[in-house]
Design a protein around this motif. Sequence first.
Motif, short mmCIF file in Angstrom:
data_model
loop_
_atom_site.label_atom_id
_atom_site.label_comp_id
_atom_site.label_asym_id
_atom_site.label_seq_id
_atom_site.Cartn_x
_atom_site.Cartn_y
_atom_site.Cartn_z
N TRP A 91 0.85 -1.17 0.00
CA TRP A 91 0.00 0.00 0.00
C TRP A 91 0.89 1.23 0.00
CZ3 TRP A 91 -2.95 -0.54 5.34
CH2 TRP A 91 -2.07 -0.35 6.40
N ALA A 93 -0.42 4.22 -1.75
CA ALA A 93 -1.09 5.13 -2.68
C ALA A 93 -2.55 5.22 -2.30
CB ALA A 93 -0.94 4.65 -4.12
N GLY A 94 -3.17 6.34 -2.69
CA GLY A 94 -4.60 6.48 -2.46
C GLY A 94 -4.93 7.32 -1.26
N LEU A 110 -5.91 10.67 -7.22
CA LEU A 110 -5.66 9.24 -7.06
C LEU A 110 -4.72 8.72 -8.16
CD1 LEU A 110 -9.24 7.95 -6.15
CD2 LEU A 110 -7.22 7.86 -4.67
N ASP A 113 -1.17 9.77 -7.61
CA ASP A 113 -0.54 9.07 -6.50
C ASP A 113 -0.17 7.64 -6.89
OD1 ASP A 113 0.48 9.27 -3.94
OD2 ASP A 113 -1.34 8.52 -2.98
N TYR A 114 -1.06 6.95 -7.60
CA TYR A 114 -0.74 5.60 -8.04
C TYR A 114 0.37 5.61 -9.09
CZ TYR A 114 -4.18 3.12 -5.29
OH TYR A 114 -4.86 2.56 -4.23
N GLU A 115 0.41 6.63 -9.93
CA GLU A 115 1.50 6.75 -10.89
C GLU A 115 2.85 6.93 -10.19
OE1 GLU A 115 -0.77 8.63 -14.81
OE2 GLU A 115 0.14 9.98 -13.32
N ARG A 116 2.82 7.53 -9.03
CA ARG A 116 4.04 7.69 -8.23
C ARG A 116 4.47 6.37 -7.60
NH1 ARG A 116 4.84 8.17 -2.85
NH2 ARG A 116 2.58 8.27 -2.48
N VAL A 117 3.52 5.61 -7.07
CA VAL A 117 3.85 4.43 -6.26
C VAL A 117 4.07 3.18 -7.11
CG1 VAL A 117 3.00 2.91 -4.42
CG2 VAL A 117 2.72 5.38 -4.23
N CYS A 131 -6.00 -1.17 -3.75
CA CYS A 131 -6.80 0.02 -4.02
C CYS A 131 -8.21 -0.21 -3.49
CB CYS A 131 -6.82 0.36 -5.51
SG CYS A 131 -7.63 -0.86 -6.57
#
Length: 289
Positions: A91, A93-94, A110, A113-117, A131
């Motif tokens: 986990w 992200a999100g 969102l 953030d997911y593109e980062r993680v 998610c």
Amino acid sequence: MKRRSFIGTSAAASVGFLTTSTAVASNKKTETTAKLKYNINHSVCYWCYGSIPFEDFLKNLVELDIRSIDLVGPDEFPLLKKYNIHASMCWGAGMGIEKGFNDLSLHDELIADYERVIPLVAEAGYTNLICFSGNRNGMDDLVGLRNCATGLKKLMPLAEKHGVVLQMELLNSKVDHKDYMCDTSEWGVSLCEAIGSEHFKLLYDIYHMQIMEGDIIRNIENYHQYYGHYHTGGNPGRHEIDETQEIFYPAVMKAILKTGYKGHVAQEFVPSWENKIDALKQGVTICDI
């Protein structure tokens, strides 16, 4: 401790031993030991043991020959490498359980953030990233499903590029997560079909789905291709998975194995015993068929 309050707050193994005791007393000591069969790939959710310092908990896992851990983020990855513990569900992200992809107004944040993680998970050598749908807040389930598909489809090319699987957890909306949208297999499977990528799966939480729909083994048989990960927990109470609760976990584990599943099963019960590590030993032993 409740899992929702823990989210966002957490920054080759030796041959182990596991109790075969089925005692329910909190101070019960281990009675016999056995090596793990590892037909089931065992894991454990750290938030259930959050009173134990993280590095100490990893040392416990090494001693128990539990080689994976769930619900950890990039801040914890260096210590996992130190102890050769795999992150079976990441986990980091999100916006938590209640705010998810069913809300179009949250998509930009969102997705960013997911593109980062996602690359961080892949770089560390891990695969699964959790998610959530978010709560209904008066939204129709079909509208929420379409909204989730719209947002998650935008992440599939990046997930596929990095070999990461986004997994939406099925949670109960009766007891623990009131108003949560992704609360049945039928809704989750429909979302998987709408997204149409092997890089999106469902995290099938046995405890939560026992509350919402029951028929655990039949659903595993019918929908296993959509389930990418499993969590345990005793119902009622979300405590030990022994004879104090209603789910017969050995039969559930056999059903999972019968589908050809090669992923992980993570213990996510909240120990009621004074010795939490003994409770974990028992839970893993019950699932080690």
